[in-house]
Design a protein around this motif. Structure first.
Motif, mmCIF file in Angstrom:
data_model
loop_
_atom_site.group_PDB
_atom_site.id
_atom_site.type_symbol
_atom_site.label_atom_id
_atom_site.label_comp_id
_atom_site.label_asym_id
_atom_site.label_seq_id
_atom_site.Cartn_x
_atom_site.Cartn_y
_atom_site.Cartn_z
ATOM 1 N N CYS A 112 17.393 -32.867 -53.361
ATOM 2 C CA CYS A 112 17.565 -33.059 -51.922
ATOM 3 C C CYS A 112 16.230 -33.498 -51.318
ATOM 4 N N LYS B 96 26.121 -26.825 -53.564
ATOM 5 C CA LYS B 96 26.431 -27.399 -52.268
ATOM 6 C C LYS B 96 27.504 -26.564 -51.575
ATOM 7 N N ASP C 101 20.454 -20.231 -47.465
ATOM 8 C CA ASP C 101 20.198 -21.656 -47.682
ATOM 9 C C ASP C 101 18.972 -21.838 -48.586
ATOM 10 N N GLN D 147 26.875 -25.908 -42.945
ATOM 11 C CA GLN D 147 27.309 -27.305 -42.887
ATOM 12 C C GLN D 147 27.905 -27.682 -44.236
ATOM 13 N N ASP E 64 28.462 -30.067 -46.235
ATOM 14 C CA ASP E 64 28.117 -31.429 -46.658
ATOM 15 C C ASP E 64 27.138 -31.314 -47.816
ATOM 16 N N HIS F 134 24.137 -29.938 -47.835
ATOM 17 C CA HIS F 134 23.168 -28.862 -47.748
ATOM 18 C C HIS F 134 23.309 -27.930 -48.948
ATOM 19 N N TYR G 169 22.629 -24.279 -51.083
ATOM 20 C CA TYR G 169 22.591 -22.827 -50.890
ATOM 21 C C TYR G 169 22.451 -22.160 -52.256
#
Length: 512
Positions: A18, A28, A70, A81, A83, A85, A87
């Motif tokens: 990322c 994700k 996160d 979110q 998408d 992002h 975690y």
């Protein structure tokens, strides 16, 4: 806890990139939603009715409660979110502790004591029950006649008031609920002081022919127009209260009216106070009879107006679900699923984490719909045992000095507290007989080998020396089980004695 454990065990963790940087062992949000949807959809405790939107809400709750964080270590908020992002899981998982269960509850529900007679109670006009004379009773009365035993005395019971009876109902009902749930104490799921004994008695006795609670305060009844709407859909297409002509989509408008009415309630029908009790019952759903009994008793604790609304609503939901003549109430959702989604929140939800409890409510409401006739009826076994106990407390008893209460009057069916010395004595004497029987079975068992029998006896002697000493007081009594056999010499030695020693002779084959 089950969802968290499944999620942590099954969620694939791998390397992601990322913003020109690589991160190990992460995932994700979109991958997490898909994984949860697949796990819970195939799990017998949840089923295929779970939706993708519910999984997104669940993941948000996970982020808020530090089940996940996160990639920068942030949590506490629900701004997840779905998408790209990333975690990951924290080092430790915040599982909630399970309620402790035991076979024998440590806390005993205390019962009121009304054994002392009222001041000024007259001993005249006491009803005496005619009894059949048996040998034991004859001996007692004969002993009194010849002066061996002092004369008998009457044990009076205080006259029970309505308040006393209500407290008995509360005590025995909570005691039975604690036993069915298998908890050490109800304090883990319920504040006993907030349980209203009047509600329990009213729910048990103030019922009509259909088993529906009748309310003393008519102002708490459902409005007539809501009752008419519920009857219309429950009895479709034969609606006795329906006088105006119907139109296309009429049944959907009626259903929306019912949903809007129950949706505007400030508190669910099972109340916030009893939320933990009903969630505890979810662990018993695999044991059908236990779950039904636990829900029977739990619903008996509800305020009468809540119990009546629950009875009418769940009965309507079940009838609508099985009514093939009723047109579909939704174009995209099956009727049964629609019933659960529409009314689960108004039946059960917590005061705090409402979104997280949606799956729990759906599971419980589905079970309610399938077994509503049993669950929303008064538990017959509990009712009869309480009534027998009340009759016993009101009965006059004859008691002899130095003897227990007469055998014709059965003792109370609930437990009572005993001293530590008495408990130790009962434990020692009560276990002697079965332990002695077990020792005898080991000693007389001819199917096990002598080696195994000696091993088992040695273990028994080490664990229960007193019982073993009674059965085998001397070594001779133990030796009877193992008669000595005459030892035979090994055949190799016999052969060696018979055959004389012969010297070794070198032959030509050994020469160089």
């Amino acid at each position: 806890n089950e969802i968290i454990e499944l999620f942590r065990a099954e969620m694939p963790l791998r390397k992601h990139r990322c913003r020109f940087k690589s991160y190990e062992r992460c995932f994700k949000a979109s991958e997490a939603v898909d994984c949860l949807h697949e796990l819970l959809g195939s799990n017998q405790n949840f089923g295929p009715e779970v939706t993708h939107n519910q999984m997104v809400k669940l993941l948000k709750k996970f982020l808020k409660n530090h089940v996940i964080k996160d990639i920068k270590g942030r949590w506490h908020k629900e701004d997840i979110q779905v998408d790209g992002h990333l975690y990951r899981f924290p080092p430790s998982s915040p599982l909630k502790p399970y309620p402790k269960k035991s076979l024998c509850g440590k806390e005993v529900i205390k019962f009121p004591d009304w054994n002392e007679p009222k001041a000024g109670t007259s001993q005249e006009h006491i009803p005496v029950k005619s009894v059949i004379m048996n040998s034991e009773m004859w001996y007692k009365r004969h002993s009194i006649a010849i002066g061996e035993v002092p004369a008998c005395k009457l044990v009076f019971r205080r006259e029970l008031t309505q308040t006393n009876v209500e407290e008995i109902w509360k005590s025995m009902t909570l005691s039975r609920l604690q036993k069915v749930l298998g908890l050490d104490s109800l304090d883990e799921v319920l504040d006993i002081k907030l349980v209203n004994s009047k509600h329990i008695v009213q729910n048990a006795y103030n019922v009509n022919k259909q088993g529906i609670v009748t309310l003393e305060d008519k102002s708490k009844e459902l409005p007539h127009w809501i009752l008419s709407a519920m009857k219309c859909l429950a009895n479709w297409p034969s609606c006795s209260d329906l006088k105006q002509p119907t139109y296309s989509g009429f049944e959907r408008d009626v259903f929306k009216t019912i949903v809007d009415y129950f949706g505007q309630m400030k508190e669910p029908l099972l109340t916030f106070h009893f939320f933990d009790v009903f969630v505890s019952v979810l662990g018993l759903l695999q044991k059908h009879s236990k779950a039904v009994e636990a829900l029977q008793i739990s619903c008996l604790l509800l305020p009468p107006e809540n119990r009546k609304r629950l009875q009418l609503l769940v009965r309507m939901m079940a009838r609508i679900s099985f009514n093939k003549d009723l047109p579909p109430l939704s174009d995209s959702v099956r009727t049964r699923t629609l019933m659960v989604q529409a009314f689960s929140r108004c039946i059960l939800c917590s005061k705090d984490e409402m979104d997280l409890d949606e799956l729990l409510a759906a599971k419980l409401v589905s079970f309610l719909m399938d077994n509503y006739q049993e669950i929303l009826s008064v538990p017959a076994t509990l009712k009869s045992s309480i009534e027998e106990h009340v009759v016993h407390l009101q009965r006059v008893q004859i008691k002899y000095a130095g003897a227990d209460t007469d055998a014709t009057f059965p003792p109370p069916s609930f437990c009572h507290q005993i001293s530590t010395d008495e408990f130790e004595y009962q434990r020692a004497t009560g276990s002697q007989e079965p332990l002695a029987a077990l020792l005898e079975e080991i000693a007389m068992n001819k199917e096990i080998s002598v080696k195994d029998k000696k091993k088992k006896l040695k273990q028994f002697q080490k664990s229960y020396p007193e019982v073993y000493r009674v059965r085998f007081p001397t070594p001779e009594t133990e030796a009877v089980l193992f008669p000595e056999k005459t030892k035979q010499k090994p055949p190799v030695l016999m052969w060696a004695l018979k055959k004389p020693f012969q010297p070794f002779h070198r032959t030509r084959s050994f020469r160089m």
